[in-house]
Scaffold this active site. Structure first.
Site, short mmCIF file in Angstrom:
data_model
loop_
_atom_site.label_atom_id
_atom_site.label_comp_id
_atom_site.label_asym_id
_atom_site.label_seq_id
_atom_site.Cartn_x
_atom_site.Cartn_y
_atom_site.Cartn_z
N SER A 262 0.84 -1.19 0.00
CA SER A 262 0.00 0.00 0.00
C SER A 262 0.88 1.25 0.00
O SER A 262 2.08 1.17 0.22
CB SER A 262 -0.88 0.00 1.25
OG SER A 262 -0.09 0.29 2.39
N LYS A 263 0.23 2.37 -0.23
CA LYS A 263 0.96 3.63 -0.22
C LYS A 263 1.57 3.87 1.16
O LYS A 263 2.65 4.42 1.29
CB LYS A 263 0.02 4.77 -0.61
CG LYS A 263 0.71 6.12 -0.56
CD LYS A 263 -0.01 7.15 -1.34
CE LYS A 263 0.17 8.55 -0.74
NZ LYS A 263 1.40 8.78 0.00
N ARG A 264 0.85 3.42 2.20
CA ARG A 264 1.36 3.60 3.55
C ARG A 264 2.69 2.87 3.77
O ARG A 264 3.55 3.36 4.49
CB ARG A 264 0.32 3.15 4.59
CG ARG A 264 -0.31 4.34 5.32
CD ARG A 264 -1.46 3.91 6.20
NE ARG A 264 -2.54 3.35 5.40
CZ ARG A 264 -3.12 2.18 5.60
NH1 ARG A 264 -2.71 1.42 6.60
NH2 ARG A 264 -4.10 1.75 4.83
N ASP A 267 5.31 5.13 2.46
CA ASP A 267 5.57 6.26 3.37
C ASP A 267 6.36 5.79 4.59
O ASP A 267 7.29 6.46 5.03
CB ASP A 267 4.24 6.88 3.84
CG ASP A 267 3.48 7.51 2.68
OD1 ASP A 267 4.10 7.76 1.63
OD2 ASP A 267 2.26 7.73 2.81
#
Ligand code: GLU
Length: 505
Positions: A262-264, A267
């Site tokens: 995921s994008k998380r 990050d």
């Protein structure tokens, strides 16, 4: 069927930045199309107006331009099967919805969201299907006059697919083999909504794949659950003979632990999940991209190609052309592919090594400029050649190469303590004189003359070289000494030696 022309499509919905998993899907479609001399279509699936994000379509097109993935037809590319943007194909879908209605394969339903909610409360695990549809407000339970009157009056309705229960639906998947599910678990999917006069994804997707003569549907695993429904739709239209073959690609998994990337994760662990930097027009949030983070497109392609497929041996570095030769859709893995972003960095390093120094230098020029350096191209090319094996990103060349362009202002304390001996000032002034006398300041000549001088005088080679390095670099790092002085040139070399002596005396 086997002589059918290969036509594949990449069909994103413009709902935001393109996720790196979507890039991999597009890449596999590209490789498959090129390998078979087929066509690759770029279709925009924008029938869900609620999720439309301005700029997303342009972003996707720019991403592929950067990556070197080319399309043969589609939005912004033209072609004979257009329009390729689904929002421009309303009339086409309307016609096909009518075909299903006329053939009793679909029906009109008037149930309001409130009514559906009430049903869900009343019946646990309520599903709109063969077991419940006759208790609902639809064209199967109402008279034709009633239905026509409501439609004429402008009442909102949806068209639902009438799925026959208790039937095993077979999906042949090139990667997964035969997938069988029973039709009773499927609900009567909404195919069309009168509210926006648009079809849903399922109907538009099938109609377009048929009309655009798509031969293979290569897409992410998340679409596998829709495949049985799609098979039934092809059948309802009587298109089973030209139904595309399916290939559902493995998921991209988190670098650590289980679950979908995921994008998380990006990050959290510090890597991009988008090809280009993305400015979210709604939230204003800026997300990093591979391009802006200093990745070479070739490295990203090579890295992604191996997430879910491999050539069957341990070859890792492959150009796009080689990938086209070697790729094999049926050898893709079923199991998810761990997104090892450290491996992505490694690929970038390998491509920096592989590329021409001149090409890397051209990419390094703007970084130099940002740091206030204007340097001649031939010098930058030489420096890049000397230093590129030390970095994974072009922007990191600055930290490693800075001393080639800027004289040291101070001298690293630790190195000075260790390497600047009592006699260093005197020796360095002597060395400066030796170098000053040279007409030929080439690396070879410097090396020859200086080595002879050290030998004749009986000096300690290590001590001389360490002190020399400190004067030119300001610390203990860097490539071969005479590589450095040759690039700096005589004048700058002498200036640096004499200044260091001045400061460090
Ligand atoms: N519009 C879908 C997506 O956004 C396409 C899925 C498919 O390829 O059928 O991925």
């Amino acid at each position: 069927m086997s002589e059918r022309k290969v036509r594949v499509r990449f069909a994103p919905s413009p709902t935001g930045a393109l996720h790196i998993g979507g890039v991999r899907t597009a890449l596999y479609n590209y490789l498959f199309a090129r390998q078979h001399g087929g066509d690759l279509i770029f279709r925009i699936e924008d029938t869900d107006s609620n999720r439309f994000v301005p700029g997303a379509e342009e972003y996707i097109i720019e991403s592929f331009k950067w990556l070197g993935i080319t399309f043969d037809e589609g939005v912004s590319f033209g072609g004979n099967f257009g329009p390729y943007r689904q929002s421009e194909r309303r009339d086409i879908y309307k016609k096909y919805v009518q075909v299903l209605l006329d053939n009793d394969k679909a029906y009109i339903a008037f149930d309001t969201p409130e009514e559906l909610d009430a049903k869900r409360k009343e019946i646990p695990n309520f599903q709109y299907d063969a077991s419940t549809r006759m208790t609902m407000r639809n064209s199967l339970t109402m008279s034709k006059e009633e239905v026509d009157a409501l439609v004429a009056e402008g009442k909102q309705y949806v068209v639902r697919f009438k799925i026959e229960p208790n039937e095993d639906v077979h999906v042949h998947d090139i990667i997964r083999g035969e997938v069988v599910i029973n039709s009773s678990i499927l609900d009567d999917k909404v195919l069309y909504k009168s509210a926006d006069e648009l079809p849903t994804y399922h109907l538009a997707n099938i109609v377009d794949d048929h009309l655009m003569e798509v031969s293979h549907v290569i897409r992410g695993e998340e679409w596998l659950p829709s495949a049985p429904l799609h098979v039934l739709l092809y059948r309802a239209f009587g298109w089973e003979d030209t139904m595309p073959e399916f290939a559902h690609l493995p998921l991209l998994l988190k670098p650590d632990g289980n679950g979908k990337l995921s994008k998380r994760d990006g990050d959290r662990l510090g890597f991009p999940v988008f090809p280009l930097e993305w400015h979210d027009p709604k939230t204003g949030e800026v997300s990093s991209g591979y391009r802006e983070s200093g990745y070479l497109p070739e490295a990203v392609i090579n890295f992604l190609a191996l997430l879910g497929w491999n050539p069957g041996n341990d070859q890792e570095i492959m150009s796009l052309d080689e990938l086209v030769q070697l790729f094999n859709l049926s050898h893709c893995s079923k199991a998810g592919a761990k997104f090892d972003f450290e491996k992505g960095k490694w690929f970038n390093h390998e491509y920096i090594l592989k590329k021409d120094n001149a090409e890397i230098a051209a990419l390094f020029m703007p970084v130099l400029k940002e740091n206030g350096i204007e340097a001649p191209m031939d010098k930058v090319i030489t420096v890049v050649g000397l230093m590129k094996d030390r970095v994974s990103f072009i922007k990191d060349l600055w930290g490693t190469c800075k001393f080639f362009f800027v004289a040291p202002m101070e001298y690293d304390e630790k190195t000075t303590k260790k390497r600047w001996k009592e006699d260093s000032p005197e020796r360095m002034l002597e060395l400066a004189d030796v170098l000053e006398a040279l007409d030929d300041f080439s690396l070879e000549n410097q090396e020859k003359v200086v080595m002879k001088w050290i030998e004749d005088k009986g000096y300690h080679l290590g001590n001389i070289m360490n002190a020399f390095r400190l004067t030119l670099v300001g610390e203990g790092k860097g490539p071969h000494m005479f590589d450095i002085s040759a690039v700096l040139g005589k004048e700058e070399t002498l200036r640096r030696i004499r200044r260091a002596v001045e400061v460090l005396k």
